[in-house]
Structure formats: structure tokens, C-alpha cells
Design a protein around this motif. Structure first.
Motif, PDB file in Angstrom:
ATOM      1  N   PHE A 121      37.290  42.885 -72.894  1.00  0.00           N
ATOM      2  CA  PHE A 121      37.596  41.484 -73.183  1.00  0.00           C
ATOM      3  C   PHE A 121      37.293  40.603 -71.968  1.00  0.00           C
ATOM      4  CE2 PHE A 121      40.550  37.877 -73.090  1.00  0.00           C
ATOM      5  CZ  PHE A 121      40.243  37.267 -74.302  1.00  0.00           C
ATOM      6  N   THR A 148      37.954  50.255 -73.079  1.00  0.00           N
ATOM      7  CA  THR A 148      37.338  49.453 -74.140  1.00  0.00           C
ATOM      8  C   THR A 148      38.059  48.121 -74.306  1.00  0.00           C
ATOM      9  OG1 THR A 148      36.728  51.507 -75.270  1.00  0.00           O
ATOM     10  CG2 THR A 148      36.607  49.480 -76.543  1.00  0.00           C
ATOM     11  N   THR A 149      39.389  48.144 -74.279  1.00  0.00           N
ATOM     12  CA  THR A 149      40.150  46.899 -74.373  1.00  0.00           C
ATOM     13  C   THR A 149      39.833  45.986 -73.192  1.00  0.00           C
ATOM     14  OG1 THR A 149      41.927  48.119 -75.498  1.00  0.00           O
ATOM     15  CG2 THR A 149      42.468  45.934 -74.618  1.00  0.00           C
ATOM     16  N   ALA A 171      40.470  54.054 -74.552  1.00  0.00           N
ATOM     17  CA  ALA A 171      40.920  52.852 -75.258  1.00  0.00           C
ATOM     18  C   ALA A 171      41.215  51.716 -74.277  1.00  0.00           C
ATOM     19  CB  ALA A 171      42.161  53.170 -76.087  1.00  0.00           C
ATOM     20  N   GLY A 182      39.160  48.895 -78.867  1.00  0.00           N
ATOM     21  CA  GLY A 182      40.027  49.668 -77.991  1.00  0.00           C
ATOM     22  C   GLY A 182      41.460  49.711 -78.489  1.00  0.00           C
ATOM     23  N   LEU A 183      41.954  48.575 -78.982  1.00  0.00           N
ATOM     24  CA  LEU A 183      43.317  48.547 -79.522  1.00  0.00           C
ATOM     25  C   LEU A 183      43.429  49.433 -80.766  1.00  0.00           C
ATOM     26  CD1 LEU A 183      44.115  44.736 -79.118  1.00  0.00           C
ATOM     27  CD2 LEU A 183      44.968  46.640 -77.732  1.00  0.00           C
ATOM     28  N   ALA A 216      37.274  44.321 -77.586  1.00  0.00           N
ATOM     29  CA  ALA A 216      38.642  44.679 -77.204  1.00  0.00           C
ATOM     30  C   ALA A 216      39.429  45.228 -78.381  1.00  0.00           C
ATOM     31  CB  ALA A 216      39.352  43.452 -76.617  1.00  0.00           C
ATOM     32  N   SER A 217      39.211  44.671 -79.579  1.00  0.00           N
ATOM     33  CA  SER A 217      39.957  45.147 -80.749  1.00  0.00           C
ATOM     34  C   SER A 217      39.619  46.589 -81.085  1.00  0.00           C
ATOM     35  CB  SER A 217      39.684  44.240 -81.951  1.00  0.00           C
ATOM     36  OG  SER A 217      38.319  44.315 -82.351  1.00  0.00           O
ATOM     37  N   TYR A 261      35.104  52.708 -82.038  1.00  0.00           N
ATOM     38  CA  TYR A 261      34.439  52.566 -80.738  1.00  0.00           C
ATOM     39  C   TYR A 261      32.951  52.866 -80.873  1.00  0.00           C
ATOM     40  CZ  TYR A 261      32.688  53.938 -76.169  1.00  0.00           C
ATOM     41  OH  TYR A 261      31.912  54.059 -75.041  1.00  0.00           O
TER      42      TYR A 261
END
Length: 454
Positions: A122, A118-119, A115, A211-212, A208-209, A35
Motif C-alpha cells: 500500500f 503484501t499489505t 501477507a 495481503g489482508l 494491500a487487500s 496473492y
């Protein structure tokens, strides 16, 4: 009647259990550092700025809550707002974690809220700059609080003689994770057409990734870390929050009894604010002022990641010869030189930006590592956790002024060069404040043995 509180298992356990918990602790650095690098350092600044510009009026202003804000300043203001909010929330979160002992639920809750936000980036497209600002604030506040909780585990999982090694391994895990994911991001971004994606879609996937990644790898520390629950006297019905606030006031009162330690924290607050602002705003400066593309910015961040660990080792060796204080002062001179060099960088010349990235990498890790080790000499024995909580607030929670100064400088002048040069003040003032701290006398006043070099 007073409250009798004792923390279970204050000392780290021996053998395999302790090492298993330490290994789990490393993985949170692995989880969240992506992040910091992918979102804050590389992609979100330039991308959110472009989204804000798409929403701007003919004069180049957006109007969040009816307030006219130059579109180019929106990202800096959002970072500043998130860190200012962290200042308000973190003392309560820190005190509650210490007094309740329930650190793991707080760590997990903050990690997964951050998270998720952050995701959700997207969906940041078109002119949805308010969505981007809101997601950034939620994610950043969650990140800061989770890092405070994460760092507070260190005294519980490692004895005094191994904390340096355990802490360094955590930093190393974070640097490696950030570099690995940035390489994948570079492949996706540079080859977006071959993947059938637009440039904007590739950036949103990278955001987004992160966050994942944060969510998936947080599972490991949550499975391996354990809470140390306080044992409360049956005669005391005092609520945890009340105890937490009283403990926070006690810590602040104790800090005032050690004014030299407090002076160091003030100096650290100032120059670290400059460091954090360079980290979060460098990509905006590179893209908006220097006209560099995202691929160049990613490569530059990879250089910083690769050299930060080497810089920490190099500055550690310098500290063994000249003392930590002198070495940190030297690093602040180097930081000032970096800022001045950045002001004069020619536009659309990636080689010079890479040279700047090398310089930042060499001073970044060392200035942070030595600041922490120097501070450890200034802490009274038996109060390590309380004092490192105050250090964490200085480290993460008061880093809002730099982005605010950067944003205001751009708002007033319309030049990112003027905005970046304004950050030199943080390193110069920090240098003056630190040079006035008698660290040998501060260590003695804290009741610690004074090393030959400090």
C-alpha cells in the motif's frame, strides 16, 4: 548410535476428523491464491514498472545497489531474485519440516510474513521502486515456502485413493477465490473516480487487500490442520537440523538411483519455468508492449481463471485416450503456439489479447495437473513425500531462469516482443527432454505397475 525417528499418525485419520482437516487444508489455497492472481499476475508487474520508470534517469535506467538496470526489466529481475533465493532456502525448510514434524508453525510464519509484505505494498508510491522490489522478494519467498509446506500435508490428510479428489478441490478453491477478488478489484479499479480515488490509490488498495485476504483466511487452516510430531529415541541427541540435512542428502542420492525419474524432473523444470514466466510477465507485456489498460488485463486474467479448470478436465479426458505423456507433449506444442501468437499480437486490440487468454487458460490447468499425475507413476513406493518435495522445488523454486531470460532479452533489445518470444525456448527444450523420457520403463524401474496408457 543412529537416530530412530518415526512420524506419528503417518496415515490420515478416518471419518469426521479427516474430513475436517481436509476442509481446513482447502482454505489455504483460498487464502493465498489471491496473492498469485491479484499481485503477481495482474497489478504489481505494470505498477512496479511504472514506479521504476518514475525513478529512472534520462536514459531509462535505475541503479539498485549501484547496478544499472533498465526500468522495464526491474520487475522481472525482482521476481527472478525472489525465486533464486527460494532455491537456497526451501531445501532447508522442507527438510526441517519433515524431520521435526512442526509444519504448522512454519506454514503460519511464512503465510503471515508474506501477507505483511503484501499489505505493505500500500505504501508503494512515487519513485519507491526499491521498496517495491524488497516487498516482492519477501512476499514471494514466503509464498513459495508456504506452498511447499501446504502441499506436503496432502499425503497425511488423504489416503491414496482420494488424493486426486482432495488436491483438485484445493485447486478449485484457489481459482474461485482468485476470480471473486479480481471481480471486486475490477469494480474498484474501473470505478476509482466514483470512489474518490486516484488510479494509483486504487491499485495500491488492491495490492494491500490481497495481503489482508491472505492473512485473514490463513486462520482457518491453522486452526484445523495438525502437526505430526516425530518420536525421537531417547538415546539420540541429534539436532533436528542435522537430521534434516542428512535426510535431504539421502533423497538426492536416491534420486540418482532412479535416473529416468530424474530425467522427467529435468524436463518438467524447463517447461514449467516457461509456464511460470508467462504467468508473471504477461501483464507487463500487455500493458507496456500492447498498450492495454488495467481493466483489459483484469478481464483477461478472469478468462484464464475461468477456463483453467475446464482445460484440466478436457486434457484429463485426452489423457485417458492418448496417455498423459502424449497429452503433455501436445500442450507444450500449444504453449509454443501461444508464445508465437503473442509475438504477433497487434497493439491496442483487446479482442486478440482475450483470445490469447482463452488459449492460455485451456492449456494451463491441464499441463500442470497431468505433469503431477504422470510424476506420481515414477515415484518408488514409500518415498512419496520425499519425491514430491523434490517436485515442489522444481515447480516453485527453480522458476527463476525464465524471468531472468525475459529481463535480459528486454534489457538487450528494448522490446517486450523479443522478450516474450525468448520464452518459446523453454517449451521447445522441455518438449525434447520429455519426449526422450521412457515413462513406461521409468514407472517399472520405480517398482510400480505400469498403466495401459501413461
Amino acid at each position: 548410535m543412529g537416530v530412530d525417528i518415526a512420524v506419528e499418525a503417518a496415515e490420515p485419520r478416518d471419518g469426521a476428523d479427516r474430513r475436517r482437516e481436509q476442509r481446513g487444508w482447502y482454505w489455504y489455497d483460498w487464502a493465498n491464491s489471491v496473492y498469485s492472481t491479484t499481485v503477481l499476475t495482474v497489478f504489481l508487474g505494470p505498477y512496479l514498472t511504472s514506479v521504476a520508470k518514475a525513478a529512472a534517469d534520462a536514459e531509462g535506467f535505475v541503479h539498485p545497489l549501484g547496478i544499472p538496470v533498465r526500468a522495464g526489466s526491474f520487475y522481472a529481475y525482482s521476481v527472478s531474485a525472489s525465486l533464486l533465493l527460494s532455491v537456497l532456502v526451501m531445501p532447508l525448510a522442507a527438510a526441517l519440516a519433515d524431520r521435526s514434524g512442526r509444519k504448522k508453525p512454519l506454514l503460519g510464519g511464512c503465510a503471515y510474513v508474506g501477507a505483511a509484505a503484501t499489505t505493505g505494498m500500500f505504501f508503494l508510491d512515487g519513485d519507491r521502486y526499491l521498496l517495491g522490489g524488497a516487498l516482492l522478494i519477501v512476499a514471494n519467498v514466503s509464498f513459495v515456502i508456504s506452498m511447499m509446506v501446504y502441499n506436503s500435508y496432502l499425503p497425511q490428510i488423504a489416503g491414496p485413493e482420494e488424493r486426486d479428489a482432495v488436491s483438485s478441490r484445493g485447486w478449485a478453491f484457489g481459482y474461485v477465490a482468485g476470480a471473486l477478488v479480481l471481480v471486486a478489484d475490477l469494480v474498484l479499479y474501473a470505478g476509482h473516480a466514483s470512489f474518490g480515488l486516484s488510479q494509483e490509490s486504487a491499485i495500491r488498495i488492491c495490492l494491500a487487500s490481497a495481503g489482508l485476504w491472505w492473512a485473514v483466511f490463513t486462520v482457518v487452516p491453522l486452526r484445523r490442520l495438525r502437526d505430526r510430531l516425530p518420536v525421537r529415541s531417547a538415546a539420540s541427541p541429534a539436532p533436528p537440523l542435522g537430521s534434516s540435512l542428512r535426510q535431504l542428502r539421502e533423497t538426492l542420492r536416491d534420486l540418482r538411483r532412479h535416473p529416468l525419474t530424474l530425467s522427467f524432473l529435468l524436463a518438467y523444470l524447463v517447461y514449467n519455468d516457461g509456464v511460470q514466466t508467462v504467468i508473471t510477465q504477461a501483464s507487463v507485456f500487455g500493458s507496456e508492449e500492447l498498450g492495454l489498460d488495467q481493466t483489459t488485463l483484469i478481464v483477461a486474467v478472469l478468462l484464464v481463471q475461468a477456463l483453467a479448470a475446464a482445460g484440466a478436465v478436457l486434457m484429463g479426458r485426452l489423457a485417458r485416450r492418448h496417455g498423459a505423456k502424449r497429452t503433455i507433449l501436445g500442450s507444450l506444442v500449444a504453449w509454443t503456439a501461444v508464445i508465437v501468437a503473442g509475438y504477433f499480437l497487434p497493439a491496442r486490440e483487446p479482442v486478440w489479447f482475450f483470445c490469447l487468454a482463452v488459449a492460455i487458460g485451456l492449456v494451463l490447468g491441464g499441463s500442470q495437473a497431468l505433469s503431477r499425475s504422470l510424476y506420481s507413476h515414477l515415484i518408488p513406493r514409500g518415498k512419496e513425500a520425499e519425491y514430491f518435495a523434490a517436485y515442489e522445488i522444481s515447480d516453485r523454486g527453480v522458476s527463476w531462469l525464465g524471468p531472468l531470460v525475459f529481463g535480459v532479452a528486454y534489457q538487450v533489445t528494448g522490446s517486450y516482443r523479443d522478450a516474450i518470444i525468448s520464452l518459446a525456448a523453454f517449451f521447445l527444450i522441455g518438449f525434447v527432454l520429455l519426449s526422450r523420457v521412457p515413462v513406461r520403463r521409468a514407472a517399472a524401474a520405480a517398482g510400480n505397475r505400469v498403466p495401459d496408457l501413461i
